[in-house]
Design an enzyme around this catalytic site. Structure first.
Site: not given
Length: 391
Positions: A9, A103-104
DNA sequence: TCTGGGGTCCTAGGACCC
DNA sequence: TCTGGGGTCCTAGGACCC
């Protein structure tokens, strides 16, 4: 043998991107989002969080809590570039990577870690190298399942690294408050608490003692939920690209409105945007959904499924206006949106059309196919130009 | 100035067909 | 004319995630 699943993350990703563009923002209270009507905080810096600012909060509240807050508009193109850099970086470590959002990502490190003696230093080094190469921070969760890896990356932020093995369930997973469990949102958490379930451990205990009640509560999600908290849920990272199921666009109106012309204009531009994206993704759609929020913030949807898939803005707008006229003429609206779903791939459309006698295909449908093909080529040219300019 | 915008998945009722 | 059960599609709403 259980797998080694890793969830990574990127911490306060949007804020971090802005800091990369402008390092003077580092250690300042920063919020990303827009300032206009209905503006909310998309993400904020850790410094801003100390003031009680959090994502999803109305921007004016953030300003009240932290008068010095620096507000930055969302810059998706730049975030996407950084996201891509991140993906390519991870890809050097393992080929089994899937981005779960901007974003992960989830990765499978089973093979990669076979000969690694010390995974802790291995991932500390991973984080250091990620920072050196991309200036991004990340938290990492390592576990036998995707759910546990996700809970692991969430366990310690920023720059955390958490391993959750089956034998760590009691010590790490079970003390976590129920509202922090992935999949339990703001509706379910209070209901579980009312049943005396305050932590994931309480939930595990209840699963053992009173399966009937849990089945009733989770319904079809029962098996999966049980598998998650006992450590045997999904551990497959599928590299196959999932096709989009819907394409939608919505907007909060400048002011609440029941003015037909104003709403019609808004719907027109929404339909154009949806049509453009549908063309870029080469998808026709059979179902048009009109989404509205009224001035009391209640959501309503009306949808219509057509016998022929459509893609043109004027077709989409036609259906949306029809739905509007039938149901919402007298309602004062705060937000309107259009979603196209029951999507059909362009190439399948061609097959569908060729099933008919080609002479029977209406002239306008032929035109649409040609327009689509032109759009496709135009898009390719634009992308090519863009990459040339970059070089 | 109370509360964005992009999605996915699930439920439940009704229509319709066999 | 009455009875029923399974399956699929459509529609509206809601929970959840980023």
């Amino acid at each position: 043998m259980s797998k080694i699943i890793v969830h990574i993350d990127l911490n306060a990703f949007f804020v971090r991107c802005e800091e990369i563009k402008n390092p003077s923002l580092i250690n300042k209270p920063v919020a990303i989002g827009h300032e206009g009507r209905a503006g909310i905080v998309s993400t904020c810096s850790y410094t801003a969080r100390k003031y009680g600012v959090h994502s999803g909060q109305p921007m004016f509240q953030a300003k009240r809590l932290c008068p010095n807050i620096i507000i930055k508009e969302v810059d998706f193109p730049f975030y996407k570039t950084k996201s891509k850099e991140f993906y390519l970086f991870v890809k050097k470590y393992t080929s089994i990577v899937v981005m779960a959002s901007i974003d992960e990502c989830y990765c499978d490190f089973t093979d990669v870690l076979k000969d690694v003696k010390d995974p802790i230093s291995y991932f500390k080094n991973f984080q250091k190298e990620l920072f050196d190469k991309t200036k991004l921070h990340c938290s990492i969760g390592l576990a036998p399942t995707k759910f546990l890896a996700k809970m692991g990356s969430d366990y310690k932020k920023p720059d955390g690294f958490t391993i959750i093995r089956i034998r760590d369930l009691e010590s790490i997973l079970y003390p976590i408050p129920i509202e922090n469990m992935y999949g339990i949102g703001k509706k379910s958490a209070p209901r579980l608490k009312a049943m005396g379930i305050n932590t994931i451990g309480d939930l595990a205990k209840r699963f053992k003692e009173d399966e009937i009640t849990m089945k009733d509560f989770f319904g079809v999600g029962f098996d999966n939920c049980k598998a998650c908290i006992f450590g045997y849920s999904d551990d497959v990272i599928s590299l196959e690209e999932e096709d989009a199921k819907s394409i939608g666009n919505s907007t909060t109106l400048y002011r609440d409105s029941d003015d037909y012309e104003e709403i019609k204009e808004t719907l027109k531009s929404l339909a154009e945007e949806v049509s453009l994206r549908a063309k870029n993704e080469m998808k026709y759609g059979k179902t048009v959904t009109l989404v509205v929020k009224d001035s009391e913030f209640n959501s309503h949807t009306k949808s219509k499924t057509l016998s022929t898939p459509i893609i043109e803005a004027y077709d989409i707008l036609d259906v949306a206006l029809d739905l509007y006229a039938k149901s919402y003429q007298n309602l004062t609206l705060r937000l309107v949106g259009i979603t196209l779903s029951s999507l059909i791939d362009f190439k399948d459309m061609v097959v569908q059309l060729s099933l008919f006698d080609y002479d029977q295909v209406e002239e306008k449908d032929k035109t649409r196919l040609i327009i689509n093909e032109i759009n496709k080529r135009l898009k390719k040219q634009v992308l090519k130009r863009a990459s040339e300019v970059k070089k």
